[in-house]
Design a protein around this motif. Structure first.
Motif, PDB file in Angstrom:
ATOM      1  N   TYR A  80       0.847  -1.191   0.000  1.00  0.00           N
ATOM      2  CA  TYR A  80       0.000   0.000   0.000  1.00  0.00           C
ATOM      3  C   TYR A  80       0.882   1.240   0.000  1.00  0.00           C
ATOM      4  N   LEU A  81       0.425   2.283  -0.682  1.00  0.00           N
ATOM      5  CA  LEU A  81       1.064   3.593  -0.667  1.00  0.00           C
ATOM      6  C   LEU A  81       0.048   4.582  -0.111  1.00  0.00           C
TER       7      LEU A  81
ATOM      8  N   THR B 282      -1.699  12.906  -8.095  1.00  0.00           N
ATOM      9  CA  THR B 282      -2.237  11.723  -7.435  1.00  0.00           C
ATOM     10  C   THR B 282      -2.743  10.663  -8.413  1.00  0.00           C
TER      11      THR B 282
ATOM     12  N   ALA C 260      -0.886   6.972  -8.775  1.00  0.00           N
ATOM     13  CA  ALA C 260      -1.620   5.749  -8.419  1.00  0.00           C
ATOM     14  C   ALA C 260      -1.652   4.769  -9.582  1.00  0.00           C
TER      15      ALA C 260
ATOM     16  N   THR D  60      -3.012   2.373  -3.888  1.00  0.00           N
ATOM     17  CA  THR D  60      -2.811   3.725  -3.360  1.00  0.00           C
ATOM     18  C   THR D  60      -3.977   4.112  -2.457  1.00  0.00           C
TER      19      THR D  60
ATOM     20  N   GLN E  62      -5.613   7.209  -0.266  1.00  0.00           N
ATOM     21  CA  GLN E  62      -5.684   8.630   0.077  1.00  0.00           C
ATOM     22  C   GLN E  62      -6.367   8.747   1.430  1.00  0.00           C
TER      23      GLN E  62
END
Length: 384
Positions: free
Chosen positions: A69-70, A86, A90, A101, A103
């Motif tokens: 995961y980022l 973004t 992603a 990804t 947020q």
């Protein structure tokens, strides 16, 4: 992943029901049938992932084939879609490394930053990481209570990318001895809030008002909307509303406690927690402020050469004479195998990296960094 309108495909989920905190996850493209047959998991799980099956109030299984995961952390006033890059980022990490990804919205997101703190940010990030860990590792068992009788699922690696003040949030989480340390940290536009605010003449009197409240034991109280006198009058009394500059000018009307304003505008030497990246500090002071805790971790620093918030401090980053990149690496323990440290100056980039050329460079740097860390991690796993 990205939509023609500039939006993103993904799933909104609640990771902290008590505080009603949500995050938005964009998974990599669904595995094909051939991918599913050669990867852990089954075709029905792949179909579920493609449908975006993440429950709103509970952890759901990660789709098969996700490698990590980022987590993206925005700066002051940011929330979902914190930066123009973004969607592109992603998509790139999803396709190249099958990284999902995330947020994040925290208690400090949007206008909440004035009544939150780096400590609450770290708490919220920890809750999000715990939620992601509960989703499990697609190559692991179903875990306790899953009916499979297998081992508990292993958490996937988690990378954290902080933008602007989100850099302070990322560092604060990493230095807090978290249950799951980040696999790598990316600091994008780590501008000093103290140095940026010092360019505004309204900061000094407002900082004096904040310090007065703190010394009176009232640091958690909101600053009066026009606390502080006219520019240059640093000794204005708390509550003086006559002709002063206030939060309307500095923070767009955002309610601000004395503690948080001091943290953003004060100096690390005086105890200001947000003062992590000021270019007037040497490597030892930077390390003591919190960056030393990143020594065992891989770190990528992305500085924007045309950052509009940097002001005179930009010269300290600019090659060839700027010494801040070297000081940062020293403060973070130096470059070492398994804990690489790299500082990249993005030519022509503004604070949010909104230009196409700079975006492409940023995406390439992050994709390469994530790939290197994942490869090194796989190598360590194979040797153990």
């Amino acid at each position: 992943m990205a939509t023609p309108s500039g939006g993103m495909d993904g799933t909104l989920f609640r990771y902290d029901p008590l505080r009603n905190l949500v995050a938005f996850v964009s998974f990599p493209p669904p595995l094909t049938a051939s991918d599913a047959s050669s990867s852990p998991g089954d075709a029905s799980a792949v179909a579920g992932a493609a449908a975006g099956a993440v429950a709103a109030d509970s952890a759901a299984a990660s789709p098969p084939g996700v490698s990590a995961y980022l987590i993206l952390l925005g700066g002051l006033t940011d929330g979902l879609l914190p930066t123009p890059y973004t969607p592109a980022l992603a998509a790139a990490v999803g396709v190249t490394h099958r990284v999902a990804t995330v947020q994040a919205t925290l208690r400090s997101s949007y206008t909440g930053y004035g009544v939150a703190s780096l400590a609450t940010d770290a708490e919220d990030i920890a809750a999000l990481v715990a939620h992601l860990a509960a989703m499990g590792h697609p190559s692991g068992g179903k875990g306790e209570g899953g009916g499979g009788g297998g081992p508990a699922p292993l958490p996937l690696p988690v990378f954290i990318l902080g933008h602007s003040t989100g850099c302070q949030s990322a560092v604060t989480y990493a230095r807090g001895d978290p249950v799951q340390p980040p696999a790598g940290v990316i600091l994008q536009a780590p501008v000093s809030d103290r140095q940026s605010r010092s360019m505004d003449g309204a900061t000094a009197p407002r900082l004096a008002a904040a310090i007065a409240l703190i010394r009176a034991g009232r640091g958690r109280e909101l600053l009066p909307r026009l606390a502080g006198g006219p520019a240059g009058e640093s000794g204005a009394a708390v509550g003086d509303h006559s002709g002063g500059f206030g939060v309307e000018r500095l923070d767009g009307g955002t309610p601000m406690t004395a503690d948080r304003f001091f943290s953003l505008a004060g100096a690390a030497a005086d105890g200001a927690a947000d003062d992590l990246f000021s270019t007037d500090m040497d490597a030892r002071a930077l390390a003591a402020g919190g960056l030393g805790a990143l020594a065992p971790l891989p770190v990528l620093v992305l500085w924007s050469a045309a950052d509009e918030y940097a002001g005179p401090s930009a010269k300290d980053w600019a090659p060839p004479g700027g010494t801040m990149p070297a000081r940062l690496i020293d403060a973070m323990g130096g470059d070492a195998p398994g804990a690489t440290k790299r500082v990249v100056v993005l030519a022509g980039a503004d604070h949010a990296v909104s230009g196409a050329t700079a975006t492409a460079e940023l995406v390439a740097e992050v994709v390469a960094f994530v790939g290197q860390v994942l490869e090194e991690g796989a190598g360590r796993d194979a040797r153990t």
